[in-house]
Design a protein around this motif. Structure first.
Motif, PDB file in Angstrom:
ATOM      1  N   TYR A  29       4.656 -15.343 -15.082  1.00 20.58           N
ATOM      2  CA  TYR A  29       4.480 -13.898 -15.200  1.00 20.58           C
ATOM      3  C   TYR A  29       5.854 -13.233 -15.188  1.00 20.58           C
ATOM      4  CZ  TYR A  29      -0.467 -14.593 -14.065  1.00 20.58           C
ATOM      5  OH  TYR A  29      -1.788 -14.984 -14.082  1.00 20.58           O
ATOM      6  N   PHE A  56       0.580  -8.689   0.116  1.00 22.69           N
ATOM      7  CA  PHE A  56      -0.783  -9.010  -0.321  1.00 22.69           C
ATOM      8  C   PHE A  56      -1.697  -7.906   0.200  1.00 22.69           C
ATOM      9  CE2 PHE A  56      -4.860 -11.217  -0.385  1.00 22.69           C
ATOM     10  CZ  PHE A  56      -4.791 -11.922  -1.588  1.00 22.69           C
ATOM     11  N   GLN A 108       4.827  -4.135 -12.010  1.00 24.22           N
ATOM     12  CA  GLN A 108       3.763  -4.887 -12.659  1.00 24.22           C
ATOM     13  C   GLN A 108       4.319  -6.153 -13.321  1.00 24.22           C
ATOM     14  OE1 GLN A 108       0.593  -4.299 -12.502  1.00 24.22           O
ATOM     15  NE2 GLN A 108       0.635  -2.253 -11.563  1.00 24.22           N
ATOM     16  N   ASN A 140      -3.540 -13.179   5.476  1.00 23.05           N
ATOM     17  CA  ASN A 140      -3.036 -12.408   4.335  1.00 23.05           C
ATOM     18  C   ASN A 140      -1.584 -11.951   4.477  1.00 23.05           C
ATOM     19  OD1 ASN A 140      -5.422 -12.702   2.940  1.00 23.05           O
ATOM     20  ND2 ASN A 140      -6.281 -10.742   3.614  1.00 23.05           N
ATOM     21  N   ASN A 192      -5.520  -5.749  -0.525  1.00 24.06           N
ATOM     22  CA  ASN A 192      -6.810  -5.632  -1.198  1.00 24.06           C
ATOM     23  C   ASN A 192      -7.123  -6.836  -2.098  1.00 24.06           C
ATOM     24  OD1 ASN A 192      -7.154  -3.016  -0.047  1.00 24.06           O
ATOM     25  ND2 ASN A 192      -5.864  -2.149  -1.687  1.00 24.06           N
ATOM     26  N   GLY A 193      -6.800  -8.024  -1.593  1.00 23.46           N
ATOM     27  CA  GLY A 193      -7.138  -9.246  -2.319  1.00 23.46           C
ATOM     28  C   GLY A 193      -6.206  -9.591  -3.463  1.00 23.46           C
ATOM     29  N   ASN A 194      -5.062  -8.914  -3.572  1.00 25.64           N
ATOM     30  CA  ASN A 194      -4.131  -9.173  -4.658  1.00 25.64           C
ATOM     31  C   ASN A 194      -2.684  -9.190  -4.147  1.00 25.64           C
ATOM     32  OD1 ASN A 194      -5.888  -9.160  -7.110  1.00 25.64           O
ATOM     33  ND2 ASN A 194      -6.353  -7.083  -6.380  1.00 25.64           N
ATOM     34  N   TYR A 195      -1.856  -9.979  -4.857  1.00 28.13           N
ATOM     35  CA  TYR A 195      -0.426  -9.932  -4.582  1.00 28.13           C
ATOM     36  C   TYR A 195       0.123  -8.604  -5.088  1.00 28.13           C
ATOM     37  CZ  TYR A 195      -0.382 -14.932  -3.536  1.00 28.13           C
ATOM     38  OH  TYR A 195      -0.598 -16.165  -2.969  1.00 28.13           O
ATOM     39  N   VAL A 196       1.034  -8.039  -4.313  1.00 29.32           N
ATOM     40  CA  VAL A 196       1.649  -6.763  -4.682  1.00 29.32           C
ATOM     41  C   VAL A 196       3.172  -6.928  -4.648  1.00 29.32           C
ATOM     42  CG1 VAL A 196       1.926  -4.323  -4.079  1.00 29.32           C
ATOM     43  CG2 VAL A 196      -0.281  -5.459  -3.743  1.00 29.32           C
ATOM     44  N   ARG A 240      -8.229 -20.020  -3.491  1.00 26.86           N
ATOM     45  CA  ARG A 240      -7.482 -18.990  -4.213  1.00 26.86           C
ATOM     46  C   ARG A 240      -6.018 -19.415  -4.324  1.00 26.86           C
ATOM     47  NH1 ARG A 240      -6.888 -14.239   0.448  1.00 26.86           N
ATOM     48  NH2 ARG A 240      -6.000 -15.589   2.070  1.00 26.86           N
TER      49      ARG A 240
END
Length: 614
Positions: free
Chosen positions: A386, A359, A375, A431, A361-365, A409
């Motif tokens: 997804y 996780f 992606q 996080n 910058n505020g996003n799952y990676v 969230r």
């Protein structure tokens, strides 16, 4: 002053008929508040119980009544027995003693004393089994009392056959409006009953179709022997014959392979014991056996092969036992090799690559083993899944969810592999990401427990091979006492997620039973308790074989003794693949007690005959 009237003796065995005819039929919804131990497995939500808690409660009530009767009429009930009965009683006492010790010393007190939800086989219930067992031994004074066994059994068979028919065709009456009115308390009328049994299988009132097999393994030999051999009036034999045919329907409709194995073994023992008599009355025997086979074939034809559907898997499993798979590693044959938590995220090792979850910058990676970003894009609005075009991860789909009610969230991501329920990860307030349990949401780490045997045979017997391989190493911790009755669920390595994924195609499940009566006793009550239990069974069966095997003729008492023994044998062999459960176990312990009593009666008759001939 003399009187010609005689006081009619009290039939103390009669209350047993109520236990046989009532307890197996009880179905009533109750809810269990989870304690801290249960919450770690299932979360804090109340657990519903439809088939076990109320059965256990009524069994306890009946057991207390039997104790009261025994105390008041002690001198009339308890008479002197011989060495064989005393040996059985001593072994039973040892079994109960170590069960008590296991419960008292258990770290899982609530379950050890009161039992798990959906099982209710804690110390209290097992003590009730011992009470009805001993009570049956001492109050079964004459084989005329056998009617109090057969009639309740026929009632249970008839009701379960009726309910089972509708369950088999997918119209479960328990879930109907009338059924819910009976089994659901008024305060829960808005609750929807979700019974996860598909059409094509029946379970009646016995909780699960596997336990229907254990039930039939006990009662079919009894009813069949009465129908074929017993010197009863024609009406009684006719009811026994109908009961036998309905029992065959229950067995085949349940698709219980354990029940089939139990029945086959009782037939083998019956053929040995009745060997000479079968040869003399082979016409009668073959007609009865032929009727059962014809009914089974017609039923299988009418259901388009559904009744015999699991027979091929039973045969294939039998052959697979003897295959050499010692070099097999299930992890090499699983889509998932490993899952581990890292300092900031998690990694899923697949056959061709590793998926790294983080996780930033505020996003799952999501990254591959080379730290290249993968992606994932939304492909399904219905389940919000997804997927990715990356070839090494084409079999993976993701789902994001809010796991905590207060979360603003998506704090959870579910990774599904090959469209199968996979692994759930939770986003922490700092996080970082950690693997969590589906039901409880508690952080977990994947474990790889010790195993004994069953390499390459994990899927044997509907995944029994997987369970047994991981349960057997636990025995070394249970030589003296076990972890407590009904506590297997806490002992099993539930975090063996890779093993579960290979065996069950999902990680979202809890292994709550060993699927083996003997492992169940050894792990819960201890190995010594298991040896005591086996001593009871061996003494009784050996005594039965000595009394009845290979005679030219049998009287009524001897035939009933054989029939009862075959019922016990059927249950014990079904127990190789099934556990003890309160829906069926009371029937077994009563039948065993009656068997011990009948053997005593027949030994006394033989002694009298021997004394007269001297």
């Amino acid at each position: 002053m003399k009187t010609n009237s005689r006081e009619k003796p009290i039939n103390f065995f009669f209350p047993i008929a109520f236990i046989l005819g009532i307890v197996p039929l009880i179905v009533r919804l109750t809810f269990i508040e989870p304690d801290s131990n249960l919450a770690k497995l299932y979360g804090t939500t109340k657990r519903s119980d439809l088939f076990s808690q109320r059965k256990a409660l009524f069994l306890l009530i009946f057991a207390i009544i039997l104790v009261g009767i025994s105390v008041v009429f002690f001198k009339k009930i308890f008479d002197k027995k011989d060495k064989i009965v005393n040996s059985i009683l001593i072994s039973s006492g040892v079994f109960l003693l170590f069960t008590v010790a296991s419960a008292i010393l258990s770290p899982y007190k609530q379950q050890a004393f009161y039992g798990m939800y959906d099982r209710a086989e804690g110390l209290i219930t097992i003590a009730c089994y011992m009470i009805i067992f001993i009570y049956s031994i001492y109050t079964f004074k004459t084989t005329d009392n056998y009617n109090y066994i057969v009639i309740p059994i026929l009632i249970v068979v008839a009701i379960n056959s009726f309910l089972g028919f509708f369950q088999y065709i997918g119209q479960d009456l328990i879930k109907s409006d009338l059924g819910k009115l009976i089994v659901v308390p008024s305060e829960y009328t808005n609750i929807s009953l979700t019974l996860s049994y598909e059409a094509g299988k029946l379970y009646g009132t016995l909780f699960h179709y596997n336990y229907v097999g254990s039930f039939v393994a006990i009662i079919l030999p009894i009813l069949f022997c009465i129908a074929i051999f017993e010197k009863y009036e024609i009406g009684y034999k006719l009811f026994a014959c109908i009961g036998s045919l309905l029992s065959i329907w229950l067995l085949l409709g349940s698709t219980s392979r354990a029940g089939i194995i139990g029945l086959v073994m009782s037939i083998i023992f019956g053929a040995i014991i009745f060997g000479k008599l079968i040869l003399k009355r082979r016409k009668q025997f073959l007609i009865g056996l032929g009727c059962i086979i014809i009914v089974a074939i017609i039923g299988n034809f009418a259901t388009k092969g559904a009744i015999f559907a699991r027979i091929p898997s039973l045969i294939s499993d039998s052959f697979s036992v003897f295959k050499d798979t010692s070099d097999f590693d299930y992890r090499e044959h699983s889509a998932v090799k490993d899952v581990k938590n890292t300092d900031t995220g998690a990694e899923i090792t697949l056959a061709n690559d590793t998926l790294k979850i983080g996780f930033e910058n505020g996003n799952y990676v999501f990254k591959n083993s080379k730290d290249e970003i993968i992606q994932f894009v939304r492909t399904n609005d219905k389940d919000k899944s997804y997927k990715t075009d990356a070839q090494n991860f084409s079999n993976i789909s993701l789902q994001f969810a809010k796991l905590a009610k207060t979360s603003s969230r998506a704090d959870g991501v579910i990774v599904n592999i090959d469209n199968k329920t996979g692994f759930m990860f939770k986003l922490k307030p700092n996080n970082t990401i950690h693997l969590v349990d589906y039901s409880s949401g508690i952080d977990v780490d994947v474990v790889y427990p010790d195993t004994i045997g069953f390499k390459g045979k994990e899927k044997l017997g509907s995944m029994r091979g997987y369970i047994w391989a991981r349960a057997l190493p636990l025995l070394k911790q249970n030589i003296l006492i076990g972890s407590g009755p009904d506590t297997f669920i806490f002992r099993f390595p539930q975090n063996d997620l890779i093993g579960k994924y290979y065996a069950y195609d999902t990680t979202n499940m809890v292994v709550d039973k060993p699927h083996n009566l003997y492992l169940q006793i050894a792990l819960n009550e201890g190995v010594i308790a298991l040896l005591a239990f086996l001593a009871v069974m061996i003494i009784y069966i050996v005594d039965s074989i000595k009394l009845y095997a290979l005679k030219n003729e049998y009287d009524k008492d001897q035939i009933l003794g054989i029939a009862t023994c075959l019922g016990v044998i059927g249950y014990l062999f079904a127990g190789l693949f099934n556990d003890s459960v309160v829906s069926v176990a009371p029937i077994f312990w009563i039948v065993l007690g009656v068997g011990v009593a009948i053997n005593f009666i027949n030994r006394q008759k033989l002694k009298k005959i021997c004394n007269k001939s001297l």
